[in-house]
Scaffold this motif. Structure first.
Motif, PDB file in Angstrom:
ATOM      1  N   ALA A  17       0.828  -1.211   0.000  1.00  0.00           N
ATOM      2  CA  ALA A  17       0.000   0.000   0.000  1.00  0.00           C
ATOM      3  C   ALA A  17       0.859   1.256   0.000  1.00  0.00           C
ATOM      4  O   ALA A  17       0.568   2.235  -0.699  1.00  0.00           O
ATOM      5  CB  ALA A  17      -0.936  -0.006   1.206  1.00  0.00           C
ATOM      6  N   MET A  18       1.939   1.247   0.784  1.00  0.00           N
ATOM      7  CA  MET A  18       2.823   2.415   0.856  1.00  0.00           C
ATOM      8  C   MET A  18       3.477   2.697  -0.489  1.00  0.00           C
ATOM      9  O   MET A  18       3.515   3.840  -0.956  1.00  0.00           O
ATOM     10  CB  MET A  18       3.881   2.194   1.926  1.00  0.00           C
ATOM     11  N   LEU A  19       3.982   1.636  -1.154  1.00  0.00           N
ATOM     12  CA  LEU A  19       4.611   1.822  -2.460  1.00  0.00           C
ATOM     13  C   LEU A  19       3.616   2.337  -3.488  1.00  0.00           C
ATOM     14  O   LEU A  19       3.953   3.165  -4.339  1.00  0.00           O
ATOM     15  CB  LEU A  19       5.223   0.507  -2.938  1.00  0.00           C
ATOM     16  N   GLY A  20       2.385   1.860  -3.410  1.00  0.00           N
ATOM     17  CA  GLY A  20       1.364   2.323  -4.343  1.00  0.00           C
ATOM     18  C   GLY A  20       1.129   3.816  -4.230  1.00  0.00           C
ATOM     19  O   GLY A  20       0.989   4.520  -5.231  1.00  0.00           O
ATOM     20  N   GLU A  21       1.093   4.314  -2.993  1.00  0.00           N
ATOM     21  CA  GLU A  21       0.886   5.755  -2.791  1.00  0.00           C
ATOM     22  C   GLU A  21       2.136   6.551  -3.121  1.00  0.00           C
ATOM     23  O   GLU A  21       2.068   7.642  -3.692  1.00  0.00           O
ATOM     24  CB  GLU A  21       0.461   6.025  -1.349  1.00  0.00           C
ATOM     25  N   GLY A  24       2.816   6.222  -7.144  1.00  0.00           N
ATOM     26  CA  GLY A  24       1.772   6.831  -7.950  1.00  0.00           C
ATOM     27  C   GLY A  24       0.957   5.836  -8.754  1.00  0.00           C
ATOM     28  O   GLY A  24       1.241   4.631  -8.784  1.00  0.00           O
ATOM     29  N   PRO A  25      -0.067   6.336  -9.461  1.00  0.00           N
ATOM     30  CA  PRO A  25      -1.052   5.473 -10.126  1.00  0.00           C
ATOM     31  C   PRO A  25      -0.542   4.712 -11.331  1.00  0.00           C
ATOM     32  O   PRO A  25      -1.245   3.850 -11.852  1.00  0.00           O
ATOM     33  CB  PRO A  25      -2.156   6.461 -10.538  1.00  0.00           C
ATOM     34  N   GLU A  26       0.664   5.023 -11.804  1.00  0.00           N
ATOM     35  CA  GLU A  26       1.195   4.290 -12.962  1.00  0.00           C
ATOM     36  C   GLU A  26       1.968   3.041 -12.535  1.00  0.00           C
ATOM     37  O   GLU A  26       2.540   2.346 -13.376  1.00  0.00           O
ATOM     38  CB  GLU A  26       2.104   5.194 -13.805  1.00  0.00           C
ATOM     39  N   TYR A  27       2.012   2.784 -11.229  1.00  0.00           N
ATOM     40  CA  TYR A  27       2.725   1.619 -10.707  1.00  0.00           C
ATOM     41  C   TYR A  27       1.732   0.626 -10.107  1.00  0.00           C
ATOM     42  O   TYR A  27       0.929   0.980  -9.245  1.00  0.00           O
ATOM     43  CB  TYR A  27       3.727   2.028  -9.634  1.00  0.00           C
ATOM     44  N   GLU A  28       1.809  -0.596 -10.547  1.00  0.00           N
ATOM     45  CA  GLU A  28       1.035  -1.691  -9.966  1.00  0.00           C
ATOM     46  C   GLU A  28       1.956  -2.478  -9.041  1.00  0.00           C
ATOM     47  O   GLU A  28       3.070  -2.838  -9.420  1.00  0.00           O
ATOM     48  CB  GLU A  28       0.508  -2.597 -11.077  1.00  0.00           C
ATOM     49  N   ILE A  29       1.496  -2.732  -7.820  1.00  0.00           N
ATOM     50  CA  ILE A  29       2.281  -3.492  -6.849  1.00  0.00           C
ATOM     51  C   ILE A  29       1.498  -4.758  -6.492  1.00  0.00           C
ATOM     52  O   ILE A  29       0.326  -4.672  -6.102  1.00  0.00           O
ATOM     53  CB  ILE A  29       2.555  -2.683  -5.558  1.00  0.00           C
ATOM     54  N   ILE A  30       2.124  -5.900  -6.629  1.00  0.00           N
ATOM     55  CA  ILE A  30       1.462  -7.180  -6.368  1.00  0.00           C
ATOM     56  C   ILE A  30       2.352  -8.019  -5.445  1.00  0.00           C
ATOM     57  O   ILE A  30       3.552  -8.156  -5.681  1.00  0.00           O
ATOM     58  CB  ILE A  30       1.220  -7.978  -7.671  1.00  0.00           C
ATOM     59  N   ILE A 110       6.664  -5.154  -8.941  1.00  0.00           N
ATOM     60  CA  ILE A 110       6.411  -3.746  -9.215  1.00  0.00           C
ATOM     61  C   ILE A 110       6.385  -3.577 -10.724  1.00  0.00           C
ATOM     62  O   ILE A 110       7.385  -3.820 -11.411  1.00  0.00           O
ATOM     63  CB  ILE A 110       7.491  -2.845  -8.598  1.00  0.00           C
ATOM     64  N   ASN A 111       5.228  -3.182 -11.248  1.00  0.00           N
ATOM     65  CA  ASN A 111       5.046  -3.054 -12.690  1.00  0.00           C
ATOM     66  C   ASN A 111       4.708  -1.610 -13.039  1.00  0.00           C
ATOM     67  O   ASN A 111       3.694  -1.072 -12.566  1.00  0.00           O
ATOM     68  CB  ASN A 111       3.924  -3.981 -13.166  1.00  0.00           C
TER      69      ASN A 111
END
Length: 219
Positions: A17-21, A24-30, A110-111
């Motif tokens: 969640a932290m990496l997503g914020e 930014g919105p161009e990064y998908e974290i799974i 991280i995509n």
């Protein structure tokens, strides 16, 4: 927090969640738990970029990471190309989370969606493209900007070869003559600026300027 996951993966859940914020919105974290039957996504953010859901299967590359001895010595793989099912081009990285005996227990992926970056790159290429002038003898067109006090004084300093405060009286008048010929004293506040540079009073510089102009007129 997922109902159950491998203990080594629990600290990575809030990191997703932290990496997503942060990124930014161009990064998908799974975050994948590979110890679950059939593997399981236990945390994700911006998964709309690839169109995946929590029950999406592991990718073919993910299965390769689980089974290939080629990656046994690796802890991560960074910036490799990937493509989402919806056609988005990605720049991807994966952290290989290992447990005892370096057994792979999870993947933090991280995509980055490169769509906007490629649009910017195309725009930059267009906006910076130039064609050299084909006219004989033509050179690069240069747009001259009005010089300010600092530019004049910097040039005078280079010409005199030392800081202007160290000039002897005859050198000072030579410098003032040079600046006067360049139009320096037409600038508002030029005398005050030069007085600070030369460490002299305004009255001294006015006297030098009058002497220089008088001598020039006599010549």
């Amino acid at each position: 927090m997922p109902e159950s996951c491998h203990p080594l993966l629990a600290p990575f859940v809030p990191l997703v969640a932290m990496l997503g914020e942060a990124l930014g919105p161009e990064y998908e974290i799974i975050l994948h738990d590979l110890t679950q039957e059939g593997t399981k996504i236990i945390a994700s953010t911006n998964e709309r970029l690839s169109g995946r859901s929590k029950d999406a299967p592991l990718t073919e590359f993910g299965r390769f990471l689980m089974t290939s001895p080629e990656v046994d010595g690796l802890d991560y793989i960074a910036n490799y190309p990937a493509e989402a099912q919806n056609g988005r081009q990605m720049r991807s990285s994966v952290l290989l989370i290992r447990g005892e005996a370096r057994k792979l227990v999870g993947l933090l992926c991280i995509n980055y969606d490169t769509t906007k970056a490629k649009l910017l790159l195309d725009a930059a290429s267009f906006l910076t493209a130039v064609r050299p002038l084909s006219f004989k003898g033509a050179q690069v067109e240069r747009f001259e900007a009005p010089e300010d006090e600092a530019a004049f004084v910097a040039e005078a300093r280079r010409r005199m070869g030392c800081p202007l405060e160290y000039l002897a009286s005859d050198e000072r008048r030579e410098c003032i003559k040079y600046l006067d010929e360049r139009g320096f004293f037409k600038l508002k506040g030029s005398i005050d600026y030069l007085a600070k540079e030369m460490g002299k009073s305004r009255f001294t510089l006015y006297a030098d300027l009058r002497a220089v102009r008088k001598r020039g007129g006599a010549e």
